[in-house]
Design an enzyme around this catalytic site. Structure first.
Site, PDB file in Angstrom:
ATOM      1  N   GLU A 289       1.031  -1.124   0.089  1.00 14.17           N
ATOM      2  CA  GLU A 289       0.308  -0.095  -0.069  1.00 14.17           C
ATOM      3  C   GLU A 289       0.360   1.621  -0.155  1.00 14.17           C
ATOM      4  OE1 GLU A 289      -2.939  -0.228  -0.289  1.00 14.17           O
ATOM      5  OE2 GLU A 289      -2.780  -2.727  -0.361  1.00 14.17           O
ATOM      6  N   CYS A 323      -1.529   9.130   4.038  1.00 13.53           N
ATOM      7  CA  CYS A 323      -2.107   9.026   2.572  1.00 13.53           C
ATOM      8  C   CYS A 323      -3.144   9.203   1.216  1.00 13.53           C
ATOM      9  CB  CYS A 323      -1.776   7.167   2.770  1.00 13.53           C
ATOM     10  SG  CYS A 323      -3.108   6.724   3.550  1.00 13.53           S
TER      11      CYS A 323
END
Ligand code: NAD
Length: 526
Positions: A289, A323
Site C-alpha cells: 500500500e 496518505c
C-alpha cells in the site's frame, strides 16, 4: 456468512467526543502521566526474548529535544533470528482453530480500549498527531482487530463449491506461513495493527518492522497482542531502519510481505520479493500500500460552503501527512476565482501549533527531512505558479511548515506530479470535469479522490471514469472507516486488496481444493 461478506456483528469503535470538557481533560491527564514515564524502552523482541533497547530514538516532532522512546535497533541478524522464530511459531499458531485466534485478537482489542487515552497521548508525543486524529487511530486499530477476528472465522469455513454426483469438493484457506509486516509512522498504531492482525487472524506468524519514527506505538501494540495470548514465536518485533525491512523482504523463509509506505520503497520491495532463489519453494506474496497524489474535483455547480472547509480539512489536518490527504484541486474555471479567494482566506487563518493543543489544526511534520522536503516543494510552487494562501508557520521549535495553497502552476511542475506529503495544496483550473478526469487519469498514483458536484449525472460519470481506490463525493477525502470504506489504492498507489474490507484476509492465505471420488471403491483384497 460467506468468505467475502461483511461480519454482521461488527461495529466501529466510537470515537471520543472532544467537544466535551471531561473527554479533553482525561486526555490531558493521560498526557501528563505519560510524560512522567518518558522515554519508553522498546526492546527488540524475538520469540518472546527481549533484546537490545538502544540504537533508535524517537523524538517529539514539536519539541525535538524531548525523547519519547528508546528502541533497540534490529539489523539483518535480528531479522533472520525473528524469521527463524516465526517459522517455529507459525506451525503451532496455524494449528489453532480460527475461533481461538479470533478470541485472542479480540482480547488484544480490549487491552487497547483499556489504554486508549494513554495510546492517543503517545501518538501526540511521538508523531505530533492532533488529539482527534490520535484517538481515531486508536479506534481504527481496535476496529482492525475486531473485524479481522470475525472474518477469520468465516474464512476457515471456506466457500461452498458445486457438488456433482459421485464426488465431494471442498475448498479451504490455509495460512501462508511467515508474514513480514513493514509499517509507516503516520498511523503508528492502526496501520501496523491492521497488517499484523490480518496476518495473525489468518493463522500466520508475524515479524513486525515498525517505522523508525514510531517504535513506541509499535511496542504498545506488540505488548497488547502478547498479553492477550499471541505466543512469542508467533509475533516478533524488530524495530529498525530500512535495512531490517530489506533483510526481511529478502529472507527466503518469508511467505508474505505486508508493506505500507512510500512508492519508492514499495516498488523496491516488489522487485526484491520477486527473486526466487534456489531452495525457496514458494513465490512471495506482496501486499504493498503506497503513496498518492490525491485530487479533489470541484465542478461549477459545487456548493462552496461545503467544499472549502472539507478541502481545507482534507489537505491540512495532520499537516497533510495522511496518505489519503488532498494534494491537488481541479476546479471548473467558472468557479475557480471564487474557490481560490475562499480557500486562501481559510488557509491564511489556519491555526498552526503543537499537537497537544486542542485548538491546533496543523501540527509540525514528522522530522527535519520532511520539513526540508516540504519547504523545497513550496519553493518550487512559488517558482512555477502563484502562492494564494499561506498561514503563519507556527512556533519556532519543532518541524513546522507553513500550510500553503498554490495556484496556476506550470503543467510540468513537480508539485503537480510528485507526492509532497505535507501541508501544500495545488489548485489547477480546468475547462470541465472531463478535463479534470483526464488529469486524474494521467497520474501514476490512484489512491483517493474527491468530487464536489450537485449533478447526479456528473457524479456517475466521474465515478465511472476515476481509477482511484477510494472516491469521496461531496465530503472530505480522509477518514476511511473499517468495514464502511475499505481502503487502498490502485496503480502505483497499491497492489493489495482493501484494508478493512471483505477480501483483505485472502491475501494472507492460500486456497486448497480437495476433490474426492465418493463412488463405491470396491472391496479391498488382503
Ligand atoms: N496507501 C496507504 O494505505 C498508505 C497509508 C499510510 C501511508 N502511506 C504512504 O507512506 C508514506 C509515508 O510513510 P513512511 O515515510 O514511513 O514511508 P517509507 O516508505 O519511508 O517507510 C515505510 C517503512 O518501510 C521501511 N523501509 C525503508 N526502506 C526499506 C527497504 N529498502 N526495504 C524494506 N523496508 C524499508 C521503513 O523503515 C518503514 O518501516 C507516504 O508515501 C504515504 O502516502 C500509504
Amino acid at each position: 456468512m460467506t468468505v467475502t461478506e461483511q461480519p454482521a456483528a461488527f461495529r466501529n469503535e466510537p470515537i471520543l467526543e472532544l467537544r466535551r470538557a471531561p473527554a479533553r481533560e482525561s486526555l490531558l491527564q493521560a498526557l501528563r502521566a505519560l510524560d512522567t514515564r518518558l522515554p519508553l524502552a522498546v526492546p527488540v523482541l524475538i520469540g518472546g526474548d527481549r533484546g537490545a533497547t538502544e540504537g533508535i530514538d524517537s523524538t517529539d516532532p514539536g519539541a525535538p529535544e524531548r525523547l519519547i522512546a528508546r528502541a533497540g535497533r534490529a539489523g539483518a541478524d535480528d531479522a533472520a533470528a525473528a524469521v527463524e522464530a516465526a517459522v517455529r511459531g507459525a506451525r503451532e499458531w496455524a494449528s489453532r482453530p480460527a475461533a481461538e485466534r479470533a478470541q485472542i485478537l479480540r482480547a488484544a482489542a480490549d487491552r487497547l480500549r483499556e489504554r486508549r487515552l494513554e495510546l492517543a497521548a503517545l501518538q501526540v508525543r511521538e508523531c505530533a498527531k492532533p488529539w482527534g486524529e490520535a484517538d481515531g487511530d486508536v479506534c481504527e486499530a481496535v476496529d482492525f482487530l475486531e473485524y479481522y477476528a470475525l472474518q477469520a472465522i468465516a474464512l476457515e469455513r471456506g466457500p461452498e463449491l458445486l457438488q456433482a454426483p459421485g464426488e465431494r469438493n471442498t475448498m479451504r484457506y490455509v495460512p501462508r506461513g511467515v508474514a513480514a509486516v513493514i509499517a509507516p509512522w503516520n498511523f503508528p498504531l492502526a496501520i501496523p495493527c491492521g497488517m499484523t492482525a490480518a496476518a495473525l487472524a489468518a493463522g500466520n506468524a508475524v515479524v513486525l518492522k515498525p517505522a523508525e519514527q514510531s517504535p513506541g506505538s509499535a511496542g504498545a501494540l506488540v505488548e497488547a497482542l502478547h498479553a492477550a495470548g499471541v505466543p512469542g514465536d508467533a509475533l516478533s518485533l524488530v524495530p529498525g531502519y530500512g535495512e531490517a525491512g530489506a533483510a526481511l523482504v529478502r529472507d527466503p523463509r518469508v511467505h508474505v510481505i505486508a508493506f505500507t509506505g512510500s512508492a519508492a520503497v514499495g516498488l523496491e520491495i516488489v522487485r526484491a520479493a520477486g527473486e526466487t532463489p534456489d531452495g525457496q519453494h514458494h513465490v512471495k506474496r506482496v501486499v504493498a500500500e503506497m503513496g498518492g497524489k490525491n485530487c479533489v474535483i470541484v465542478d461549477s455547480d459545487a456548493d462552496l460552503d461545503d467544499a472549502v472547509p472539507e478541502i481545507v480539512r482534507s489537505a491540512f489536518n495532520y499537516a497533510g501527512q495522511k496518505c489519503s490527504a488532498a494534494a491537488r484541486v481541479l476546479v471548473h474555471e467558472a468557479a475557480a476565482d471564487d474557490l481560490l479567494e475562499r480557500l486562501s482566506g481559510a488557509v491564511d487563518v489556519l491555526k498552526v501549533g503543537q499537537a497537544e493543543s486542542f485548538a491546533t489544526e496543523v501540527p509540525p511534520v514528522i522530522e527535519r527531512e520532511a520539513q526540508d522536503r516540504v519547504r523545497r516543494y513550496a519553493e518550487i510552487a512559488e517558482r512555477d505558479g502563484t502562492i494564494v494562501g499561506r498561514a503563519e508557520g507556527g512556533p519556532g521549535e519543532g518541524w513546522f511548515c507553513a500550510p500553503t495553497v498554490a495556484a496556476d502552476l506550470s503543467p510540468d511542475s513537480a508539485v503537480l506530479w510528485e507526492e509532497v506529503f505535507g501541508p501544500l495544496l495545488a489548485v489547477t483550473r480546468v475547462r470541465d470535469t472531463d478535463e479534470a478526469c483526464d488529469i486524474v487519469d494521467s497520474l501514476p498514483f490512484a489512491l483517493t479522490g474527491g468530487l464536489f458536484s450537485r449533478s447526479p449525472a456528473t457524479v456517475e460519470r466521474v465515478a465511472a471514469r476515476t481509477p482511484v481506490g477510494n472516491l469521496y463525493v461531496n465530503r472530505g477525502i480522509t477518514g476511511a472507516m473499517v468495514a464502511r470504506q475499505p481502503f487502498g489504492g490502485n496503480r502505483r498507489s497499491g497492489s493489495g486488496s482493501k484494508a478493512g474490507g471483505p477480501d483483505y484476509l485472502l491475501q494472507f492465505v492460500e486456497p486448497r481444493v480437495v476433490t474426492e471420488n465418493t463412488m463405491r471403491q470396491g472391496i479391498p483384497v488382503e
